[in-house]
Design a protein around this motif. Structure first.
Motif, mmCIF file in Angstrom:
data_model
loop_
_atom_site.group_PDB
_atom_site.id
_atom_site.type_symbol
_atom_site.label_atom_id
_atom_site.label_comp_id
_atom_site.label_asym_id
_atom_site.label_seq_id
_atom_site.Cartn_x
_atom_site.Cartn_y
_atom_site.Cartn_z
ATOM 1 N N GLN A 99 -5.678 5.868 5.834
ATOM 2 C CA GLN A 99 -5.348 4.860 5.657
ATOM 3 C C GLN A 99 -4.010 4.057 5.132
ATOM 4 N N LEU A 100 -4.565 4.467 4.261
ATOM 5 C CA LEU A 100 -3.264 3.914 2.834
ATOM 6 C C LEU A 100 -1.708 4.025 3.490
ATOM 7 N N GLN A 101 -1.697 5.079 3.797
ATOM 8 C CA GLN A 101 -0.118 5.116 4.168
ATOM 9 C C GLN A 101 -0.175 4.947 5.012
ATOM 10 N N GLU A 102 -0.759 3.818 5.818
ATOM 11 C CA GLU A 102 -0.384 3.101 7.370
ATOM 12 C C GLU A 102 -0.152 1.762 6.853
ATOM 13 N N LEU A 103 -0.284 1.538 5.627
ATOM 14 C CA LEU A 103 -0.611 -0.202 4.962
ATOM 15 C C LEU A 103 1.609 -0.133 4.818
ATOM 16 N N PRO A 104 2.291 -1.263 4.571
ATOM 17 C CA PRO A 104 3.813 -1.502 4.295
ATOM 18 C C PRO A 104 3.044 -0.473 2.415
ATOM 19 N N GLY A 105 4.527 0.023 1.964
ATOM 20 C CA GLY A 105 4.648 0.332 0.592
ATOM 21 C C GLY A 105 3.904 1.318 0.209
ATOM 22 N N ILE A 137 -4.136 6.161 -5.994
ATOM 23 C CA ILE A 137 -5.201 5.374 -5.458
ATOM 24 C C ILE A 137 -6.338 5.893 -5.004
ATOM 25 N N VAL A 138 -6.395 7.133 -4.419
ATOM 26 C CA VAL A 138 -7.624 7.351 -4.129
ATOM 27 C C VAL A 138 -8.284 8.590 -5.213
ATOM 28 N N SER A 139 -7.340 9.121 -5.774
ATOM 29 C CA SER A 139 -7.704 9.676 -7.112
ATOM 30 C C SER A 139 -8.689 9.288 -8.434
ATOM 31 N N GLN A 140 -7.472 7.932 -8.412
ATOM 32 C CA GLN A 140 -7.865 7.575 -9.779
ATOM 33 C C GLN A 140 -9.610 6.185 -9.340
ATOM 34 N N SER A 141 -9.311 5.567 -8.371
ATOM 35 C CA SER A 141 -10.297 4.980 -8.209
ATOM 36 C C SER A 141 -12.019 6.053 -7.967
ATOM 37 N N MET A 182 -7.065 -7.531 5.102
ATOM 38 C CA MET A 182 -7.914 -8.760 5.078
ATOM 39 C C MET A 182 -8.068 -8.932 6.339
ATOM 40 N N ALA A 183 -7.165 -8.123 7.456
ATOM 41 C CA ALA A 183 -7.882 -8.083 9.460
ATOM 42 C C ALA A 183 -8.106 -7.371 9.518
ATOM 43 N N GLN A 184 -7.795 -5.775 8.954
ATOM 44 C CA GLN A 184 -8.318 -5.060 9.606
ATOM 45 C C GLN A 184 -9.121 -4.036 8.550
ATOM 46 N N PHE A 185 -9.894 -4.245 6.772
ATOM 47 C CA PHE A 185 -10.437 -3.574 6.413
ATOM 48 C C PHE A 185 -11.095 -4.496 5.483
ATOM 49 N N GLY A 186 -11.605 -5.299 6.955
ATOM 50 C CA GLY A 186 -12.606 -6.371 6.350
ATOM 51 C C GLY A 186 -12.721 -6.946 4.256
ATOM 52 N N GLY A 187 -10.961 -7.084 4.200
ATOM 53 C CA GLY A 187 -11.129 -7.403 2.876
ATOM 54 C C GLY A 187 -10.696 -6.945 1.179
ATOM 55 N N GLU A 188 -11.069 -5.272 2.176
ATOM 56 C CA GLU A 188 -11.194 -4.302 1.317
ATOM 57 C C GLU A 188 -9.914 -2.594 1.347
ATOM 58 N N LEU A 189 -8.950 -1.679 -0.011
ATOM 59 C CA LEU A 189 -8.407 -0.864 0.849
ATOM 60 C C LEU A 189 -8.863 0.002 1.550
#
Length: 370
Positions: free
Chosen positions: A120-126, A135-139, A107-114
């Protein structure tokens, strides 16, 4: 050339991905709830839930989660207690805390989107490398290598990787093998297909090698090594611990709970007050325990721990008569009888214990009115 080698040579003319996708179209899983639709948010939640948890267990949790948190902003705006309540029973609660924290960050960094890239995804917790690629391959339908438990097992056998798959050397080999087998397109289908192959055919025990679409060049099958691969994880000593749990009830039918620290076992969940001995509750809460207060003990297994839980039932006149900390509060015991999502997030053994006591008290009251 032996007959077995001849069969393997004849069976590997098509690329690995082509054979796998042809099998998946007929035998794979096409109706999992996170596949319809395959949005980044839904894929992300499912991938986190599926870490060390089987699909059959995850499905009802995923469906309840999406009813309560249908989009990333809903998750980010929810209280952590609410998030943990909807996770209660899935275990490894750091996953739920990381989901919530990552949603707030988005919400703070990417406008409410993944974010849309694995980096960039790997910078998020977990979110690690495999989850980010999944996530990238399936979405986005982009081919990307994944290495969940099922895929590691498939590749360890197909490439005959002798080391334990969690070792640094094996991880390097498995990533390279995963990259080599990627198709040029249909990234979403391929990711699901290779995970399905491990879940349906290339299972941990009694794999159905005769039904495998890529058995033609499986090196473990050719070497008669399927049953010993992947190599088992080196043994880890299981630590044992005895914990006394206080079930303290007041006259109004409330039970005292306390929030656990954010790190460690059951981090951030509500639980029963603990002590190493039953006498410990006298020092912390001023509650005196005798033998009549002890309930039947029970065991609970964690990944590397064996907990011997000893519930202690006690009563107090009014909540104010008990010394409470800022991390403690009183909750209606009857609310735990149904085990619904409205109750606070609890560890599974605590939820089961409170449900049993709440139902017993309800049955006693019913019997007393007949």
């Amino acid at each position: 050339m032996s007959s077995r080698q001849a069969r393997h040579t004849a069976g590997c003319r098509e690329p690995f991905a082509s054979r796998l996708l042809a099998w998946w179209e007929r035998h794979g899983r096409h109706d999992l709830p996170w596949q319809h639709p395959r949005t980044p948010y839904r894929v992300w939640v499912s991938e986190i839930m599926l870490q060390q948890t089987q699909v059959a267990t995850v499905i009802p949790y995923f469906e309840r989660w999406m009813e309560r948190f249908p989009a990333l902003p809903d998750l980010a705006g929810a209280a952590l207690d609410d998030v943990l309540s909807h996770w209660s029973g899935l275990g490894y609660y750091a996953r739920a805390r990381n989901l919530h924290k990552a949603a707030v960050n988005c919400m703070a960094q990417f406008g409410g989107e993944l974010p849309t890239t694995p980096e960039q995804l790997q910078e998020l917790p977990g979110i690690g490398a495999s989850t980010a690629n999944a996530i990238v391959s399936q979405s986005q339908d982009v081919p990307a290598a994944v290495l969940d438990g099922n895929v590691r097992r498939v590749l360890a056998r197909h490439a005959c990787v002798e080391e334990w798959t969690g070792s640094t050397a094996a991880q390097k080999t498995l990533w390279a093998e995963a990259e080599k087998r990627l198709p040029n397109r249909r990234g979403a289908d391929y990711t699901q297909a290779v995970m399905d192959l491990g879940a349906i055919v290339c299972t941990r025990s009694r794999p159905a090698c005769g039904d495998c679409p890529v058995n033609g060049d499986c090196r473990a099958l050719a070497a008669n090594a399927v049953n010993r691969l992947p190599a088992p994880k080196p043994a880890t000593r299981v630590r044992e611990r005895t914990i006394y749990l206080l079930v303290l009830l007041d006259r109004a039918g409330h039970v005292l709970l306390e929030r656990r620290p954010p790190a460690g076992i059951w981090g951030g969940l509500w639980s029963l007050p603990e002590a190493d001995t039953s006498e410990g509750f006298t020092d912390t809460l001023g509650i005196r325990i005798d033998e009549d207060n002890l309930l039947a003990p029970r065991e609970h297994r964690l990944s590397h721990r064996k907990l011997s839980l000893h519930p202690v039932l006690a009563h107090t006149g009014q909540p104010g008569q008990v010394k409470c900390s800022a991390q403690q509060d009183w909750f209606p015991l009857a609310g735990f009888a149904t085990g619904g999502p409205d109750q606070p997030g609890l560890p599974r053994p605590v939820a089961d214990l409170l449900r049993e006591i709440a139902l017993q008290r309800a049955d006693t009251r019913t019997a007393g009115t007949e």
